[in-house]
Structures are given as structure tokens and as C-alpha cells.
Design a protein around this motif. Structure first.
Motif, PDB file in Angstrom:
ATOM      1  N   PHE A 175      11.628  -3.888 -14.472  1.00  0.00           N
ATOM      2  CA  PHE A 175      10.905  -3.771 -13.199  1.00  0.00           C
ATOM      3  C   PHE A 175       9.419  -3.858 -13.514  1.00  0.00           C
ATOM      4  CE2 PHE A 175       8.685  -1.343  -9.971  1.00  0.00           C
ATOM      5  CZ  PHE A 175       9.349  -1.641  -8.785  1.00  0.00           C
ATOM      6  N   THR A 176       8.674  -4.654 -12.748  1.00  0.00           N
ATOM      7  CA  THR A 176       7.233  -4.776 -12.984  1.00  0.00           C
ATOM      8  C   THR A 176       6.478  -4.787 -11.654  1.00  0.00           C
ATOM      9  OG1 THR A 176       7.286  -7.201 -12.972  1.00  0.00           O
ATOM     10  CG2 THR A 176       7.546  -6.108 -15.094  1.00  0.00           C
ATOM     11  N   VAL A 177       5.270  -4.234 -11.699  1.00  0.00           N
ATOM     12  CA  VAL A 177       4.323  -4.305 -10.585  1.00  0.00           C
ATOM     13  C   VAL A 177       2.961  -4.667 -11.162  1.00  0.00           C
ATOM     14  CG1 VAL A 177       3.175  -3.099  -8.703  1.00  0.00           C
ATOM     15  CG2 VAL A 177       5.552  -2.575  -9.228  1.00  0.00           C
ATOM     16  N   ASP A 178       2.394  -5.784 -10.741  1.00  0.00           N
ATOM     17  CA  ASP A 178       1.027  -6.162 -11.091  1.00  0.00           C
ATOM     18  C   ASP A 178       0.144  -5.848  -9.888  1.00  0.00           C
ATOM     19  OD1 ASP A 178       1.648  -7.156 -13.663  1.00  0.00           O
ATOM     20  OD2 ASP A 178       2.349  -9.032 -12.783  1.00  0.00           O
ATOM     21  N   LEU A 179      -0.858  -4.998 -10.099  1.00  0.00           N
ATOM     22  CA  LEU A 179      -1.589  -4.385  -8.999  1.00  0.00           C
ATOM     23  C   LEU A 179      -3.088  -4.660  -9.094  1.00  0.00           C
ATOM     24  CD1 LEU A 179      -1.893  -2.238  -6.643  1.00  0.00           C
ATOM     25  CD2 LEU A 179      -2.054  -0.529  -8.459  1.00  0.00           C
ATOM     26  N   TYR A 180      -3.705  -4.899  -7.923  1.00  0.00           N
ATOM     27  CA  TYR A 180      -5.164  -4.924  -7.799  1.00  0.00           C
ATOM     28  C   TYR A 180      -5.549  -4.201  -6.522  1.00  0.00           C
ATOM     29  CZ  TYR A 180      -9.754  -6.447  -6.249  1.00  0.00           C
ATOM     30  OH  TYR A 180     -11.039  -6.452  -5.765  1.00  0.00           O
ATOM     31  N   THR A 181      -6.506  -3.275  -6.616  1.00  0.00           N
ATOM     32  CA  THR A 181      -7.145  -2.686  -5.439  1.00  0.00           C
ATOM     33  C   THR A 181      -8.651  -2.694  -5.680  1.00  0.00           C
ATOM     34  OG1 THR A 181      -7.203  -0.370  -6.183  1.00  0.00           O
ATOM     35  CG2 THR A 181      -5.172  -1.154  -5.158  1.00  0.00           C
ATOM     36  N   GLU A 182      -9.419  -2.902  -4.616  1.00  0.00           N
ATOM     37  CA  GLU A 182     -10.863  -3.067  -4.783  1.00  0.00           C
ATOM     38  C   GLU A 182     -11.587  -1.750  -5.005  1.00  0.00           C
ATOM     39  OE1 GLU A 182     -12.427  -4.864  -1.290  1.00  0.00           O
ATOM     40  OE2 GLU A 182     -12.315  -3.020  -0.079  1.00  0.00           O
ATOM     41  N   ASP A 183     -10.970  -0.624  -4.663  1.00  0.00           N
ATOM     42  CA  ASP A 183     -11.621   0.683  -4.810  1.00  0.00           C
ATOM     43  C   ASP A 183     -10.534   1.723  -5.113  1.00  0.00           C
ATOM     44  OD1 ASP A 183     -12.822   3.199  -4.454  1.00  0.00           O
ATOM     45  OD2 ASP A 183     -14.237   2.428  -2.986  1.00  0.00           O
ATOM     46  N   GLY A 184     -10.557   2.264  -6.319  1.00  0.00           N
ATOM     47  CA  GLY A 184      -9.515   3.192  -6.735  1.00  0.00           C
ATOM     48  C   GLY A 184      -9.633   4.592  -6.185  1.00  0.00           C
ATOM     49  N   MET A 192      -0.505  -7.136  -4.787  1.00  0.00           N
ATOM     50  CA  MET A 192       0.464  -6.808  -5.829  1.00  0.00           C
ATOM     51  C   MET A 192       1.583  -7.828  -5.878  1.00  0.00           C
ATOM     52  SD  MET A 192       1.915  -3.143  -4.379  1.00  0.00           S
ATOM     53  CE  MET A 192       0.621  -2.223  -3.598  1.00  0.00           C
ATOM     54  N   GLU A 193       2.159  -7.951  -7.055  1.00  0.00           N
ATOM     55  CA  GLU A 193       3.333  -8.790  -7.266  1.00  0.00           C
ATOM     56  C   GLU A 193       4.416  -7.932  -7.900  1.00  0.00           C
ATOM     57  OE1 GLU A 193       4.668 -12.815  -9.733  1.00  0.00           O
ATOM     58  OE2 GLU A 193       2.634 -12.644  -8.927  1.00  0.00           O
ATOM     59  N   ILE A 194       5.601  -7.964  -7.288  1.00  0.00           N
ATOM     60  CA  ILE A 194       6.705  -7.094  -7.698  1.00  0.00           C
ATOM     61  C   ILE A 194       7.874  -7.944  -8.148  1.00  0.00           C
ATOM     62  CG2 ILE A 194       8.289  -5.273  -6.948  1.00  0.00           C
ATOM     63  CD1 ILE A 194       5.322  -5.898  -4.778  1.00  0.00           C
ATOM     64  N   LYS A 195       8.501  -7.513  -9.235  1.00  0.00           N
ATOM     65  CA  LYS A 195       9.692  -8.211  -9.723  1.00  0.00           C
ATOM     66  C   LYS A 195      10.697  -7.185 -10.235  1.00  0.00           C
ATOM     67  CE  LYS A 195      11.159 -12.203 -12.437  1.00  0.00           C
ATOM     68  NZ  LYS A 195      10.709 -13.292 -13.356  1.00  0.00           N
ATOM     69  N   MET A 218      14.719  -9.601  -7.087  1.00  0.00           N
ATOM     70  CA  MET A 218      13.683  -9.372  -6.083  1.00  0.00           C
ATOM     71  C   MET A 218      12.340  -9.774  -6.686  1.00  0.00           C
ATOM     72  SD  MET A 218      12.674  -5.849  -4.082  1.00  0.00           S
ATOM     73  CE  MET A 218      12.271  -4.990  -5.599  1.00  0.00           C
ATOM     74  N   HIS A 219      11.692 -10.757  -6.079  1.00  0.00           N
ATOM     75  CA  HIS A 219      10.398 -11.239  -6.567  1.00  0.00           C
ATOM     76  C   HIS A 219       9.526 -11.513  -5.348  1.00  0.00           C
ATOM     77  CE1 HIS A 219       8.115 -14.070  -9.557  1.00  0.00           C
ATOM     78  NE2 HIS A 219       7.432 -12.980  -9.245  1.00  0.00           N
ATOM     79  N   ALA A 220       8.501 -10.710  -5.170  1.00  0.00           N
ATOM     80  CA  ALA A 220       7.701 -10.793  -3.945  1.00  0.00           C
ATOM     81  C   ALA A 220       6.243 -10.481  -4.225  1.00  0.00           C
ATOM     82  CB  ALA A 220       8.248  -9.834  -2.886  1.00  0.00           C
ATOM     83  N   ARG A 221       5.397 -10.931  -3.311  1.00  0.00           N
ATOM     84  CA  ARG A 221       3.974 -10.601  -3.337  1.00  0.00           C
ATOM     85  C   ARG A 221       3.616  -9.862  -2.057  1.00  0.00           C
ATOM     86  NH1 ARG A 221       2.274 -16.443  -5.506  1.00  0.00           N
ATOM     87  NH2 ARG A 221       2.561 -16.088  -7.742  1.00  0.00           N
ATOM     88  N   VAL A 222       2.751  -8.862  -2.203  1.00  0.00           N
ATOM     89  CA  VAL A 222       2.318  -8.032  -1.080  1.00  0.00           C
ATOM     90  C   VAL A 222       0.799  -8.118  -0.990  1.00  0.00           C
ATOM     91  CG1 VAL A 222       2.264  -5.709  -0.115  1.00  0.00           C
ATOM     92  CG2 VAL A 222       4.288  -6.486  -1.363  1.00  0.00           C
ATOM     93  N   TYR A 223       0.291  -8.369   0.216  1.00  0.00           N
ATOM     94  CA  TYR A 223      -1.148  -8.451   0.452  1.00  0.00           C
ATOM     95  C   TYR A 223      -1.507  -7.553   1.621  1.00  0.00           C
ATOM     96  CZ  TYR A 223      -0.472 -12.908  -2.045  1.00  0.00           C
ATOM     97  OH  TYR A 223      -0.098 -13.876  -2.933  1.00  0.00           O
ATOM     98  N   LEU A 224      -2.573  -6.768   1.455  1.00  0.00           N
ATOM     99  CA  LEU A 224      -3.152  -6.026   2.568  1.00  0.00           C
ATOM    100  C   LEU A 224      -4.457  -6.702   2.942  1.00  0.00           C
ATOM    101  CD1 LEU A 224      -3.105  -3.469   4.421  1.00  0.00           C
ATOM    102  CD2 LEU A 224      -4.652  -2.436   2.736  1.00  0.00           C
ATOM    103  N   CYS A 225      -4.577  -7.114   4.205  1.00  0.00           N
ATOM    104  CA  CYS A 225      -5.770  -7.811   4.684  1.00  0.00           C
ATOM    105  C   CYS A 225      -6.460  -6.962   5.740  1.00  0.00           C
ATOM    106  CB  CYS A 225      -5.407  -9.175   5.269  1.00  0.00           C
ATOM    107  SG  CYS A 225      -4.680 -10.308   4.055  1.00  0.00           S
ATOM    108  N   GLN A 226      -7.780  -6.850   5.622  1.00  0.00           N
ATOM    109  CA  GLN A 226      -8.602  -6.163   6.613  1.00  0.00           C
ATOM    110  C   GLN A 226      -9.839  -7.012   6.872  1.00  0.00           C
ATOM    111  OE1 GLN A 226      -8.933  -2.157   4.763  1.00  0.00           O
ATOM    112  NE2 GLN A 226      -7.884  -1.408   6.574  1.00  0.00           N
TER     113      GLN A 226
END
Length: 302
Positions: free
Chosen positions: A251-260, A136-139, A119-127
Motif C-alpha cells: 500500500f502506498t500514498v504519495d502526498l503533497y500539501t502546501e502548508d503542513g 495525493m496518489e494512492i495504490k 486500487m490506483h487513484a489520484r486525489v486533488y483538492l482544489c480551492q
């Protein structure tokens, strides 16, 4: 008396010698994750009765129960490999957060006898236009054995979630996305899931400076761990890894959020087998610390 003087002189010499010895690098301290709870129902019952050992707050326990119950009821969508994209749009301002689940299981085949595909995917939240506050990128090497489960905050509503399968075309994935809110009346009226923000409460928070690494060895009985990440309002950049064996990353998750603060991160990571370690790296510069908490989420009992 002469013997005592010689012994005292020898002690002074030893202390002085130690002052000039160059000490080696300090070993990184590990945080051992333990739990006295067998399952979420036991944890919630003890919390409500006031007999809990203080692992988390009452709101956190209730939110864990809500997440565990609702994540299994989401509608499943198949996403083909090779770069296929699937979009979920939510226009209601009442949507406060999204529950997301992905697995490498291909439901078109008989997958009951194996551990799933890559399983190798990218997730984007757009507003809004050109605004992607969460990425995030998940593998996962075995997507059925170690699926992805998370909660993504959507303050302000009117958001779209994109999931792109960047694995090879031979590796489809299944994804589920559901809208959630904290108000039970709104959830019932609009058909959303009920999920409290108490999900992000931390029982044992730890500050992780930019560039630092922290590891959480897990007991063999822990079959799933909860990971919560926050900041003081600054951007959050982190890498979450599940390691089993000698630096074998499962298992890996590379994460970015603009406000924690507005957009903290919540993950449930399955940890089957023994020898599991969760490693968290703050990939931001030193000026951007984050706060991390890892707790047992699922416990296997005999």
C-alpha cells in the motif's frame, strides 16, 4: 606486578587500535508501535477516567471515535477504471475538513469471498482557479483488504475534491466523501459530520529531515495504524508505504500539501496479518523537515 603491567599495556594497545578502525554504517533505528488498548472504546473510557497510559490526548481519542463512527456512514459512489473522474463540490464556508474513503471492492459483484481488486487513484483538492493545495496518489494491491481512509483539511471552505481512477478499465473503485466540522451545532443544522481537529494530536512526535526515512514495525495484533504528518508551515512532501515481507510494498500514498500546519495529513492504514512495517519517506529537500507520528488504531483480540 609484571603480569599487571602486561595486562595494562594490552588494554592500551586495544584502545589505540580501535581508534583507527573504520566503523560501518549505523543501522537505521526502528520505532516499534505497541499498544495496551484493545479497541477505541476502551481507549476513550480510560482517557475520560484518567487511567490512560498517555498514548494520546483526550481530544485525539474523541476525534478517533468520531472518525471511526462517521467514515462508515458516507454515501458510496462507483468510479469506473480507465481514467474516470468524480467531483464533489462544497460551497459552504462552514466545511472545515473532508473525510475520504476508497476501496477496490466492486459492489456490483459478489466480492465477499476475495480481497478486492487493484486500487490506483489520484486525489486533488482544489480551492480557487488553478490552486491545488493538496494532491495525493494512492495504490493498493488489494483494495478491499487494504482500503484508503483519510481526512483532508479545507480551511476557508469553497472547495472541490476530485478523484480520478487511473487504474485499468477492469478495476473500478468505490469512493465516499463527506463534509465535517468541529462545531456540533453547525454539524446538526447543516447535516455535516462532527469531527474534531484533535485528530492531529501526536503522542510521540518525531522529526524527519528532508530525504530521511523512518520505519515503524507493527505488532501482529495491530490490524490498523494511524499516521499523522505535519510541518512547521512549510510544504509537506512524503511517501507512506506499508511493507509486508522482504520489501514487498502492499500500500502506498504519495502526498503533497502546501502548508503542513493548516493542512496536516491524517490516514488510517489497515495492516492485516503479521510482519507489517510502515515506512515514511520525506521526499522534500533537506530544508523541509516534517513531523510524523504513527500509533495503533485497531487491535485484534482473541
Amino acid at each position: 606486578m609484571k603480569f599487571c603491567k602486561q595486562l595494562f599495556a594490552l588494554a592500551l594497545f586495544s584502545a589505540g587500535a580501535n581508534a583507527f578502525v573504520v566503523s560501518g554504517p549505523k543501522a537505521q533505528s526502528n520505532v516499534v508501535v505497541k499498544s495496551t488498548y484493545d479497541n477505541l472504546e476502551t481507549r476513550l473510557a480510560e482517557e475520560l477516567s484518567g487511567t490512560t497510559g498517555g498514548l494520546a490526548t483526550r481530544d485525539s481519542q474523541i476525534a478517533d471515535m468520531q472518525f471511526a463512527r462517521n467514515i462508515e456512514d458516507l454515501e458510496i459512489t462507483r468510479i469506473q477504471g480507465g481514467g474516470a473522474l468524480r467531483t464533489w463540490s462544497f460551497q459552504s464556508p462552514e466545511v472545515e475538513r473532508l473525510m475520504v474513503a476508497m476501496t477496490g471492492e466492486d459492489r456490483t459483484l459478489d466480492t465477499m469471498t476475495h480481497e478486492g481488486r487493484l486500487m490506483h487513484a489520484r486525489v486533488y483538492l482544489c480551492q480557487g482557479p488553478d490552486n491545488t493545495p493538496v494532491r495525493m496518489e494512492i495504490k493498493s494491491g488489494k483494495g478491499k483488504l487494504r482500503p484508503f481512509k483519510a481526512v483532508i483539511e479545507t480551511p476557508g471552505g469553497h472547495s472541490s475534491l476530485f478523484i480520478r481512477n487511473i487504474g485499468n478499465i477492469e478495476f473500478p473503485i468505490t469512493a465516499s466523501v463527506g463534509a465535517a466540522t468541529e462545531d456540533p451545532q453547525i454539524a446538526a443544522a447543516l447535516g455535516f459530520m462532527e469531527l474534531s481537529r484533535g485528530l492531529y494530536d501526536m503522542s510521540t512526535p518525531r522529526t524527519l529531515q528532508g530525504g530521511a526515512v523512518v520505519t515503524y514495525p507493527l505488532e501482529p495484533a495491530v490490524s490498523g495504524a494511524k499516521v499523522v504528518l505535519k510541518t512547521d508551515g512549510r510544504p509537506l512532501n512524503a511517501s507512506i508505504e506499508l511493507v509486508q515481507g522482504p520489501n514487498s510494498i502492499k500500500f502506498t500514498v504519495d502526498l503533497y500539501t502546501e502548508d503542513g500546519i493548516e493542512r496536516p495529513a491524517f490516514f488510517v492504514i489497515p495492516t492485516p496479518g503479521a510482519g507489517n512495517v510502515i515506512r515514511i519517506v520525506n521526499t522534500a529537500p533537506v530544508e523541509f523537515p516534517l513531523i510524523v507520528c504513527v500509533e495503533p488504531y485497531m487491535i485484534e483480540t482473541d
